[in-house]
Design a protein around this motif. Structure first.
Motif, PDB file in Angstrom:
ATOM      1  N   LEU A   9      64.994  72.303  42.743  1.00 46.52           N
ATOM      2  CA  LEU A   9      65.361  73.520  43.450  1.00 46.52           C
ATOM      3  C   LEU A   9      64.376  73.776  44.571  1.00 46.52           C
ATOM      4  CD1 LEU A   9      66.016  75.866  40.387  1.00 46.52           C
ATOM      5  CD2 LEU A   9      67.738  74.809  41.829  1.00 46.52           C
ATOM      6  N   GLN A  13      63.893  79.432  45.516  1.00 44.38           N
ATOM      7  CA  GLN A  13      64.712  79.708  44.333  1.00 44.38           C
ATOM      8  C   GLN A  13      63.858  79.723  43.069  1.00 44.38           C
ATOM      9  OE1 GLN A  13      67.923  76.850  44.504  1.00 44.38           O
ATOM     10  NE2 GLN A  13      69.089  78.117  45.934  1.00 44.38           N
ATOM     11  N   LEU A  17      63.386  82.882  40.528  1.00 43.27           N
ATOM     12  CA  LEU A  17      63.570  82.782  39.075  1.00 43.27           C
ATOM     13  C   LEU A  17      62.338  83.302  38.350  1.00 43.27           C
ATOM     14  CD1 LEU A  17      65.270  79.271  38.878  1.00 43.27           C
ATOM     15  CD2 LEU A  17      66.312  81.447  38.198  1.00 43.27           C
ATOM     16  N   SER A  30      63.971  78.971  32.011  1.00 45.35           N
ATOM     17  CA  SER A  30      65.055  78.175  31.421  1.00 45.35           C
ATOM     18  C   SER A  30      66.230  79.045  31.021  1.00 45.35           C
ATOM     19  CB  SER A  30      64.550  77.402  30.197  1.00 45.35           C
ATOM     20  OG  SER A  30      63.665  76.387  30.585  1.00 45.35           O
ATOM     21  N   VAL A  33      68.214  80.057  34.066  1.00 40.59           N
ATOM     22  CA  VAL A  33      69.054  78.957  34.539  1.00 40.59           C
ATOM     23  C   VAL A  33      70.259  78.786  33.617  1.00 40.59           C
ATOM     24  CG1 VAL A  33      69.144  76.466  34.974  1.00 40.59           C
ATOM     25  CG2 VAL A  33      67.158  77.803  35.731  1.00 40.59           C
ATOM     26  N   ARG A  34      70.050  78.866  32.302  1.00 41.68           N
ATOM     27  CA  ARG A  34      71.182  78.765  31.371  1.00 41.68           C
ATOM     28  C   ARG A  34      72.200  79.868  31.646  1.00 41.68           C
ATOM     29  NH1 ARG A  34      67.207  76.765  27.752  1.00 41.68           N
ATOM     30  NH2 ARG A  34      66.632  78.839  27.025  1.00 41.68           N
ATOM     31  N   ALA A  36      72.772  81.371  34.516  1.00 43.16           N
ATOM     32  CA  ALA A  36      73.464  81.043  35.759  1.00 43.16           C
ATOM     33  C   ALA A  36      74.520  79.960  35.534  1.00 43.16           C
ATOM     34  CB  ALA A  36      72.462  80.603  36.819  1.00 43.16           C
TER      35      ALA A  36
END
Length: 59
Positions: A9, A13, A17, A30, A33-34, A36
């Motif tokens: 990324l 970004q 996060l 993590s 991201v999961r 998203a």
């Protein structure tokens, strides 16, 4: 059981996060991201499955 994947990324970004985690929106990067990925799948999966079924019927 979960599988591990690697993604790249842009730094902006990753920083965003990390800010979401710092703000308490997610416990970890993590998990953000999961979240998203789940949202993306929820929005796109039906169309992709429908399109792939049409392709298999046309063959």
């Amino acid at each position: 059981m979960m599988e591990r994947i690697t993604i790249r990324l842009p730094p902006q970004q990753v920083a965003m996060l990390e800010k979401l985690v710092e703000a308490g929106e997610f416990p970890t990067v993590s998990e953000a991201v999961r979240y998203a990925v789940r949202e993306l799948i929820e929005k796109k999966a039906n169309r992709v499955l429908r399109d792939s079924e049409q392709i298999s019927f046309e063959v």
